[in-house]
Design an enzyme around this catalytic site. Structure first.
Site, PDB file in Angstrom:
ATOM      1  N   LEU A   1       0.831  -1.178  -0.029  1.00 25.00           N
ATOM      2  CA  LEU A   1       0.007  -0.047  -0.035  1.00 25.00           C
ATOM      3  C   LEU A   1       0.735   1.441   0.071  1.00 25.00           C
ATOM      4  O   LEU A   1       0.322   2.578  -0.247  1.00 25.00           O
ATOM      5  CB  LEU A   1      -0.938   0.031   1.260  1.00 25.00           C
ATOM      6  CG  LEU A   1      -1.928  -1.059   1.148  1.00 25.00           C
ATOM      7  CD1 LEU A   1      -2.499  -1.202   2.811  1.00 25.00           C
ATOM      8  CD2 LEU A   1      -3.095  -0.669   0.442  1.00 25.00           C
TER       9      LEU A   1
ATOM     10  N   THR B   1      10.911  -3.029   2.931  1.00 24.52           N
ATOM     11  CA  THR B   1      10.015  -3.991   3.707  1.00 24.52           C
ATOM     12  C   THR B   1      10.328  -5.518   3.432  1.00 24.52           C
ATOM     13  O   THR B   1      11.657  -5.646   2.940  1.00 24.52           O
ATOM     14  CB  THR B   1       8.970  -3.557   3.111  1.00 24.52           C
ATOM     15  OG1 THR B   1       7.676  -4.398   3.874  1.00 24.52           O
ATOM     16  CG2 THR B   1       8.495  -3.906   1.479  1.00 24.52           C
TER      17      THR B   1
ATOM     18  N   LYS C   1      14.541  -5.876   5.719  1.00 22.63           N
ATOM     19  CA  LYS C   1      14.731  -4.984   6.736  1.00 22.63           C
ATOM     20  C   LYS C   1      16.189  -5.035   7.342  1.00 22.63           C
ATOM     21  O   LYS C   1      16.844  -4.174   7.794  1.00 22.63           O
ATOM     22  CB  LYS C   1      13.509  -4.965   7.607  1.00 22.63           C
ATOM     23  CG  LYS C   1      12.422  -4.068   7.146  1.00 22.63           C
ATOM     24  CD  LYS C   1      11.429  -3.899   8.116  1.00 22.63           C
ATOM     25  CE  LYS C   1      10.153  -3.285   7.746  1.00 22.63           C
ATOM     26  NZ  LYS C   1       8.989  -3.190   8.686  1.00 22.63           N
TER      27      LYS C   1
ATOM     28  N   ASP D   1       9.826   2.852  12.057  1.00 19.75           N
ATOM     29  CA  ASP D   1       8.564   1.883  12.596  1.00 19.75           C
ATOM     30  C   ASP D   1       8.624   2.446  14.184  1.00 19.75           C
ATOM     31  O   ASP D   1       7.349   2.466  14.646  1.00 19.75           O
ATOM     32  CB  ASP D   1       9.139   0.484  12.744  1.00 19.75           C
ATOM     33  CG  ASP D   1       8.851  -0.122  11.347  1.00 19.75           C
ATOM     34  OD1 ASP D   1       7.994   0.373  10.571  1.00 19.75           O
ATOM     35  OD2 ASP D   1       9.599  -1.050  11.007  1.00 19.75           O
TER      36      ASP D   1
ATOM     37  N   ALA E   1       8.749  -6.128  14.190  1.00 17.48           N
ATOM     38  CA  ALA E   1       7.816  -5.181  14.818  1.00 17.48           C
ATOM     39  C   ALA E   1       7.664  -4.958  16.113  1.00 17.48           C
ATOM     40  O   ALA E   1       7.807  -3.766  16.694  1.00 17.48           O
ATOM     41  CB  ALA E   1       6.388  -5.623  14.057  1.00 17.48           C
TER      42      ALA E   1
ATOM     43  N   ASN F   1       5.767 -13.943  24.051  1.00 19.81           N
ATOM     44  CA  ASN F   1       5.966 -14.450  22.727  1.00 19.81           C
ATOM     45  C   ASN F   1       5.778 -15.890  22.665  1.00 19.81           C
ATOM     46  O   ASN F   1       5.958 -16.321  23.722  1.00 19.81           O
ATOM     47  CB  ASN F   1       7.443 -14.083  22.252  1.00 19.81           C
ATOM     48  CG  ASN F   1       7.506 -14.278  20.953  1.00 19.81           C
ATOM     49  OD1 ASN F   1       6.530 -14.003  19.983  1.00 19.81           O
ATOM     50  ND2 ASN F   1       8.613 -14.978  20.492  1.00 19.81           N
TER      51      ASN F   1
ATOM     52  N   LYS G   1      12.876 -16.005  22.586  1.00 21.66           N
ATOM     53  CA  LYS G   1      13.085 -14.854  21.945  1.00 21.66           C
ATOM     54  C   LYS G   1      12.612 -13.653  22.680  1.00 21.66           C
ATOM     55  O   LYS G   1      13.129 -12.498  22.473  1.00 21.66           O
ATOM     56  CB  LYS G   1      12.377 -14.759  20.695  1.00 21.66           C
ATOM     57  CG  LYS G   1      13.147 -15.132  19.330  1.00 21.66           C
ATOM     58  CD  LYS G   1      12.487 -15.570  18.212  1.00 21.66           C
ATOM     59  CE  LYS G   1      12.001 -14.536  17.089  1.00 21.66           C
ATOM     60  NZ  LYS G   1      11.244 -14.872  16.145  1.00 21.66           N
TER      61      LYS G   1
ATOM     62  N   TYR H   1      -2.847  -4.566   9.818  1.00 15.73           N
ATOM     63  CA  TYR H   1      -3.592  -3.402   9.067  1.00 15.73           C
ATOM     64  C   TYR H   1      -4.701  -3.790   8.327  1.00 15.73           C
ATOM     65  O   TYR H   1      -5.285  -3.053   7.650  1.00 15.73           O
ATOM     66  CB  TYR H   1      -2.843  -2.355   8.880  1.00 15.73           C
ATOM     67  CG  TYR H   1      -1.864  -2.509   7.490  1.00 15.73           C
ATOM     68  CD1 TYR H   1      -0.495  -2.605   7.888  1.00 15.73           C
ATOM     69  CD2 TYR H   1      -2.386  -2.410   6.439  1.00 15.73           C
ATOM     70  CE1 TYR H   1       0.228  -3.013   6.925  1.00 15.73           C
ATOM     71  CE2 TYR H   1      -1.576  -2.897   5.222  1.00 15.73           C
ATOM     72  CZ  TYR H   1      -0.039  -3.076   5.460  1.00 15.73           C
ATOM     73  OH  TYR H   1       0.666  -3.393   4.566  1.00 15.73           O
TER      74      TYR H   1
HETATM   75  P1  ATR Z   1       7.851  -8.927  12.008  1.00 23.34           P
HETATM   76  O1  ATR Z   1       8.944  -8.351  11.291  1.00 23.34           O
HETATM   77  O2  ATR Z   1       6.603  -8.438  11.278  1.00 23.34           O
HETATM   78  O3  ATR Z   1       7.560  -8.522  13.499  1.00 23.34           O
HETATM   79  P2  ATR Z   1       8.755 -11.565  12.350  1.00 23.34           P
HETATM   80  O4  ATR Z   1       9.924 -10.911  12.788  1.00 23.34           O
HETATM   81  O5  ATR Z   1       8.726 -12.758  11.677  1.00 23.34           O
HETATM   82  O6  ATR Z   1       7.823 -10.664  11.851  1.00 23.34           O
HETATM   83  O7  ATR Z   1       7.753 -11.817  13.962  1.00 23.34           O
HETATM   84  C1  ATR Z   1       6.861 -12.316  13.897  1.00 23.34           C
HETATM   85  C2  ATR Z   1       6.391 -12.406  15.395  1.00 23.34           C
HETATM   86  O8  ATR Z   1       5.120 -12.921  15.602  1.00 23.34           O
HETATM   87  C3  ATR Z   1       7.279 -13.444  16.139  1.00 23.34           C
HETATM   88  O9  ATR Z   1       7.413 -13.078  17.434  1.00 23.34           O
HETATM   89  C4  ATR Z   1       6.684 -14.832  16.063  1.00 23.34           C
HETATM   90  O10 ATR Z   1       6.725 -15.509  17.096  1.00 23.34           O
HETATM   91  P3  ATR Z   1       8.010 -16.704  17.225  1.00 23.34           P
HETATM   92  O11 ATR Z   1       9.205 -16.037  17.813  1.00 23.34           O
HETATM   93  O12 ATR Z   1       7.459 -17.698  18.190  1.00 23.34           O
HETATM   94  O13 ATR Z   1       8.090 -16.985  15.908  1.00 23.34           O
HETATM   95  C5  ATR Z   1       5.160 -14.241  16.099  1.00 23.34           C
HETATM   96  N1  ATR Z   1       4.194 -14.911  15.654  1.00 23.34           N
HETATM   97  C6  ATR Z   1       3.894 -15.474  14.422  1.00 23.34           C
HETATM   98  N2  ATR Z   1       3.031 -16.107  13.927  1.00 23.34           N
HETATM   99  C7  ATR Z   1       2.430 -16.480  15.246  1.00 23.34           C
HETATM  100  C8  ATR Z   1       1.226 -17.073  15.752  1.00 23.34           C
HETATM  101  N3  ATR Z   1       0.426 -17.859  15.017  1.00 23.34           N
HETATM  102  N4  ATR Z   1       1.070 -17.058  17.012  1.00 23.34           N
HETATM  103  C9  ATR Z   1       1.671 -16.349  17.994  1.00 23.34           C
HETATM  104  N5  ATR Z   1       2.807 -15.791  17.597  1.00 23.34           N
HETATM  105  C10 ATR Z   1       3.031 -15.776  16.262  1.00 23.34           C
END
Ligand code: ATR
Length: 521
Positions: A262, A306, A310, A347, A374, A393, A398, A455
């Site tokens: 977007l 993106t 990143k 961000d 994020a 988390n 992590k 979003y």
């Molecule tokens: P972004 O850069 O958008 O934050 P990311 O670095 O892949 O994306 O991080 C995604 C976060 O969402 C991670 O903390 C992930 O948890 P894990 O560390 O256990 O992988 C969390 N996440 C992703 N899918 C999830 C789900 N279905 N339920 C709970 N947490 C989830």
């Protein structure tokens, strides 16, 4: 400009006087084609009739004649591309020339003939055609972007009013090759150049800036006559092609995939609103190396970075702000006058700004769900503003690592109800894409403010539950807008029109949701 036009009809069609966008019209029948012409001509007075799409091109000409008589302001190109040159016309070369000559008699001021046909035709036949209509001599490479100078040299042996070279982009860098070719040659010849294919989308805007007399657009996303064609509505509305000139600064969003981003909608809205002579393009970068090459060669003034780049962008930066270094991710790049790349992470602003509009962040108790990129922006940004932060988390290791780095706390899910939070932030993708998934159970959602970074959809299930409980909600579009607003400020030094940006993105999301629903129904 070496246009040998003194005795040709092209005298009336100087490239500078033509509109920058020619709308390519297809259709199975003449009636379909003309119905589209009728509905689009007012906004698009430059039309290409793809006669080769019709079963009987000659039979369509009286209707085209009537249309052009009643729409005198229209400039029309007649094209009847033969099948062996990538079109649909199966007739002989003589039949093709007859269609073009009669199309001119029907009012089309310009005719398009492929190099392959022109090379086979007698020079007198082409000269005869050109004595009536302005001639575009065209060449399409459906495989690659290569040998542009050599191809032009071959084409120049046949006198024409415009030389059209269309290549296929396999990579972003191919657009650079096309632009350099246009920049070098368009002062000497009237050229039309662009790259087809999904990777060539940016050339449809950039080529005009580099010297192409005009570019081609599709009627709509469903009615493309060439791969990668952009709709006329988007070329004008989003990319403001009519204002693009040599001084236009180029910005872009780089990722893989990038098709549904977007960012072009929101950033081009901001550039237009603030009268910045700039255009912002989607850059489908398959590698970072290629992206860096384009940044240097196009050159790009600013980049949004993106997924999935990143983190990977960091080694390419000459310098970066404190947020980028702490978070380990960069979402904004500025290319300085010195050619150096400066990285920023906006961000943080995307998280902090919407929150500080609702409450005092200092000493607020904030729960962050997730520990990815994020979440890192949220945790560091909020700690910096004096908030007390807890991280939950799926993978607890992590969370612990991030908590250590940012001097935040971790929390177990079972302990959630022991603490009262001011803010809950969802920094996981749970809830994305019209699912009813929710990162927390209803009873776990207890706070003054709930902020969902997701979003799409605008109102996630998490936000619906929170709202029903009387909790103030912040939809992810606000973060999206604010991180973009900060980028805009970094690039232009002007305050960003955040309200207009929010409206533009909300409307686009609503349109997309409606289109998706229509497809399902
Ligand atoms: P972004 O850069 O958008 O934050 P990311 O670095 O892949 O994306 O991080 C995604 C976060 O969402 C991670 O903390 C992930 O948890 P894990 O560390 O256990 O992988 C969390 N996440 C992703 N899918 C999830 C789900 N279905 N339920 C709970 N947490 C989830």
């Amino acid at each position: 400009m070496a246009l040998a036009m003194s005795s040709t009809p092209a005298t009336r069609l100087l490239p500078q006087r033509l509109p920058k966008v020619c709308l390519a019209l297809s259709g199975d029948t003449a009636d379909d084609m003309l119905a589209i012409a009728e509905s689009m001509a007012r906004d698009n007075p430059f039309l290409e009739f793809r006669l080769d799409y019709l079963k009987q091109p000659l039979a369509a000409l009286p209707k085209i004649h009537r249309f052009l008589e009643t729409h005198q302001y229209v400039t029309a190109i007649a094209t009847c591309r033969r099948a062996d040159s990538g079109g649909k016309f199966k007739g002989s070369l003589a039949a093709q020339l007859e269609v073009l000559a009669k199309a001119h008699a029907a009012g089309c001021q310009i005719v398009d003939l492929e190099l392959q046909s022109a090379s086979k035709a007698k020079p007198e036949a082409i000269a005869r055609l050109r004595s009536r209509a302005a001639l575009i001599l065209s060449f399409h490479d459906f495989r690659a972007t290569r040998n542009l100078d050599e191809t032009l040299a071959k084409m120049l042996k046949i006198p024409a009013d415009f030389y059209k070279l269309v290549a296929t982009a396999a990579t972003l860098s191919d657009n650079v090759a096309m632009m350099k070719f246009l920049q070098a040659q368009s002062g000497k010849h009237a050229l039309i150049g662009l790259c087809m294919g999904e990777q060539g989308i940016i050339s449809r805007v950039l080529s005009v800036r580099a010297g192409s007399a005009f570019t081609f657009a599709a009627v709509s996303a469903d009615l493309k006559t060439a791969p990668g064609q952009v709709s006329a509505r988007d070329l004008r509305g989003i990319y403001r092609i009519d204002q693009v000139d040599a001084a236009t600064r180029i910005y872009g969003v780089a990722g893989d995939p990038i098709e549904h981003s977007l960012s072009p909608v929101i950033m081009n809205t901001a550039l237009r609103r603030e009268n910045v002579n700039g255009v912002y393009l989607p850059l489908h970068a398959k590698t970072l190396k290629e992206l860096i090459y384009c940044a240097r060669e196009i050159p790009l003034h600013g980049l949004s970075i993106t997924m999935p780049y990143k983190q990977a962008m960091l080694p390419y930066l000459d310098n970066s702000d404190a947020h980028t270094a702490k978070i380990g991710a960069c979402n904004t790049v500025v290319r300085g006058q010195d050619g150096k790349l400066y990285g920023f992470n906006t961000d943080v602003a995307g998280v902090v700004r919407p929150l500080e509009q609702r409450l005092a962040i200092a000493n607020a108790k904030v729960l962050v769900l997730g520990a990815g990129g994020a979440a890192r922006a949220a945790v560091f940004g909020l700690k910096e503003r004096g908030a007390e932060v807890w991280i939950l988390n799926r993978t607890s290791a992590k969370a612990q690592k991030l908590a250590r780095q940012a001097k935040a706390h971790t929390i177990k899910r079972a302990d959630l109800r022991k603490l009262a939070f001011d803010v809950i932030i969802n920094a996981t993708p749970v809830g994305m894409g019209n699912t009813r998934d929710c990162p927390l159970k209803d009873e776990e959602i207890q706070a003054k403010v709930v902020f969902d970074m997701v979003y799409d959809p605008v109102e996630t299930h998490l936000l619906q539950v929170a709202r029903a409980k009387g909790i103030a909600v912040i939809p992810g579009v606000e973060m999206f807008v604010q991180q973009a607003a900060r980028q805009f400020e970094i690039w232009t030094g002007k305050p960003a029109p955040a309200g207009d940006m929010l409206r533009a993105v909300t409307i686009t999301l609503q349109e997309r949701a409606a289109a998706q629903k229509q497809k399902k129904d």
